[in-house]
Design a protein around this motif. Structure first.
Motif, PDB file in Angstrom:
ATOM      1  N   ASP B  30       0.823  -1.224   0.000  1.00  0.00           N
ATOM      2  CA  ASP B  30       0.000   0.000   0.000  1.00  0.00           C
ATOM      3  C   ASP B  30       0.853   1.268   0.000  1.00  0.00           C
ATOM      4  O   ASP B  30       0.388   2.323  -0.441  1.00  0.00           O
ATOM      5  N   PHE B  31       2.072   1.154   0.544  1.00  0.00           N
ATOM      6  CA  PHE B  31       2.921   2.335   0.698  1.00  0.00           C
ATOM      7  C   PHE B  31       4.335   2.010   0.214  1.00  0.00           C
ATOM      8  O   PHE B  31       5.230   1.714   1.012  1.00  0.00           O
ATOM      9  N   ALA B  73       7.740  13.446  -5.525  1.00  0.00           N
ATOM     10  CA  ALA B  73       6.801  14.573  -5.407  1.00  0.00           C
ATOM     11  C   ALA B  73       5.498  14.141  -4.726  1.00  0.00           C
ATOM     12  O   ALA B  73       4.398  14.305  -5.265  1.00  0.00           O
ATOM     13  N   PRO B  74       5.601  13.583  -3.534  1.00  0.00           N
ATOM     14  CA  PRO B  74       4.395  13.099  -2.847  1.00  0.00           C
ATOM     15  C   PRO B  74       3.516  14.258  -2.390  1.00  0.00           C
ATOM     16  O   PRO B  74       3.965  15.401  -2.291  1.00  0.00           O
ATOM     17  N   ALA B  75       2.253  13.951  -2.072  1.00  0.00           N
ATOM     18  CA  ALA B  75       1.357  14.964  -1.509  1.00  0.00           C
ATOM     19  C   ALA B  75       1.861  15.423  -0.148  1.00  0.00           C
ATOM     20  O   ALA B  75       1.730  16.592   0.217  1.00  0.00           O
ATOM     21  N   LYS B  76       2.472  14.490   0.603  1.00  0.00           N
ATOM     22  CA  LYS B  76       2.945  14.803   1.954  1.00  0.00           C
ATOM     23  C   LYS B  76       3.940  13.749   2.377  1.00  0.00           C
ATOM     24  O   LYS B  76       3.881  12.612   1.902  1.00  0.00           O
ATOM     25  N   TRP B  99      -3.905   9.556  -3.754  1.00  0.00           N
ATOM     26  CA  TRP B  99      -4.587   8.348  -4.226  1.00  0.00           C
ATOM     27  C   TRP B  99      -4.312   7.136  -3.333  1.00  0.00           C
ATOM     28  O   TRP B  99      -4.816   6.047  -3.596  1.00  0.00           O
ATOM     29  N   ASP B 100      -3.487   7.278  -2.294  1.00  0.00           N
ATOM     30  CA  ASP B 100      -3.118   6.061  -1.554  1.00  0.00           C
ATOM     31  C   ASP B 100      -4.287   5.547  -0.707  1.00  0.00           C
ATOM     32  O   ASP B 100      -5.304   6.220  -0.528  1.00  0.00           O
ATOM     33  N   SER B 101      -4.152   4.346  -0.197  1.00  0.00           N
ATOM     34  CA  SER B 101      -5.293   3.630   0.385  1.00  0.00           C
ATOM     35  C   SER B 101      -5.882   4.293   1.631  1.00  0.00           C
ATOM     36  O   SER B 101      -7.027   4.010   1.982  1.00  0.00           O
ATOM     37  N   ARG B 113      -9.854   3.067   0.508  1.00  0.00           N
ATOM     38  CA  ARG B 113     -10.050   2.725  -0.909  1.00  0.00           C
ATOM     39  C   ARG B 113      -9.031   1.659  -1.303  1.00  0.00           C
ATOM     40  O   ARG B 113      -8.017   1.473  -0.641  1.00  0.00           O
ATOM     41  N   THR B 114      -9.345   0.957  -2.391  1.00  0.00           N
ATOM     42  CA  THR B 114      -8.419  -0.007  -2.973  1.00  0.00           C
ATOM     43  C   THR B 114      -7.706   0.682  -4.125  1.00  0.00           C
ATOM     44  O   THR B 114      -8.341   1.394  -4.908  1.00  0.00           O
ATOM     45  N   VAL B 115      -6.414   0.471  -4.202  1.00  0.00           N
ATOM     46  CA  VAL B 115      -5.628   1.146  -5.227  1.00  0.00           C
ATOM     47  C   VAL B 115      -5.374   0.190  -6.390  1.00  0.00           C
ATOM     48  O   VAL B 115      -4.762  -0.860  -6.213  1.00  0.00           O
ATOM     49  N   GLU B 116      -5.923   0.541  -7.546  1.00  0.00           N
ATOM     50  CA  GLU B 116      -5.690  -0.226  -8.785  1.00  0.00           C
ATOM     51  C   GLU B 116      -5.235   0.752  -9.848  1.00  0.00           C
ATOM     52  O   GLU B 116      -5.932   1.737 -10.076  1.00  0.00           O
TER      53      GLU B 116
END
Lengths: 143, 143
Positions: B30-31, B73-76, B99-101, B113-116
């Motif tokens: 997930d990460f 360039a992550p959101a945070k 967009w991460d879970s 959420r599920t990341v696809e």
């Protein structure tokens, strides 16, 4: 940054204000020993500070941690700079106890138990006395 | 401390080893941009380090953070030293994306959420290339 909550508002009960940062207590009945070190200027990330400022910031964090350890003898201290919702640099400094509602999970996980009597009543001292201890340590950490 | 997991084991895929600390990548689908800076000696709390060691530790953390910001360039960036389960000083350094879970919740909260496609496929570079960038920054942070 007028749209930033931590630029507009203290972000908790202010227990100490320094030139570059402030320490606030978070009103969370599950975690009475929960403080934040908030950098006063608007920066999002720890690495937005230069090396010397990072050091001053973390000495403030360590001072709050030290006061909580000395006053409360917690099972663990948790430190975190997240800011996904409010991207203004702030450090959570949280005393954790083996009886608290989430231990040993992070405070952001689902509750595992209900704490009776309330968590605050289990502390070795009142929140006012704890605030004074934290303020004293923070005041010694920097101008 | 033979009963301490981080004294016995690396704690992840080692991408850089310095005299006092190491950087590992955490295998979490997930990460994918999730690293740890682990202090090599067994101490439980950040404030168990002296002031100079705290600074060296946090410069390692800031170096990993900087590499993740530059490469992804992550959101945070999320930083945390918890250790409720393994009380041996280690800093989580986690790139977060909108967009991460779990975003904007902490990674320890329930999935939203599920990341696809899988999160790793969304990064701007491969994990091997990311490891190399992190290792380079860590190597520049201290001996």
């Amino acid at each position: 940054m007028s749209d930033c909550e931590l630029c507009r508002e203290p972000g908790g009960l202010v227990v100490h204000r320094a030139a570059e940062w402030r320490v606030v207590r978070v009103a969370d009945p599950d975690f009475p020993g929960f403080y934040r070190v908030i950098w006063n200027a608007h920066v999002a990330e720890f690495s937005d500070l230069d090396r010397a400022a990072r050091q001053r910031c973390m000495e403030a964090v360590a001072a709050v941690e030290g006061a909580l350890r000395e006053a409360l003898a917690p099972a663990k201290i948790n430190l975190a700079s997240l800011g996904n919702v409010v991207p203004h640099l702030h450090w959570h400094v949280i005393a954790r106890f083996d009886w608290d509602s989430r231990f040993p999970q992070p405070v952001w996980a689902a509750a595992r138990r209900t704490v009776e009597p309330p968590a605050e009543a289990r502390l070795a001292l009142s929140l006012a006395a704890l605030d004074a201890r934290v303020a004293g340590a923070a005041g010694a950490a920097g101008p």
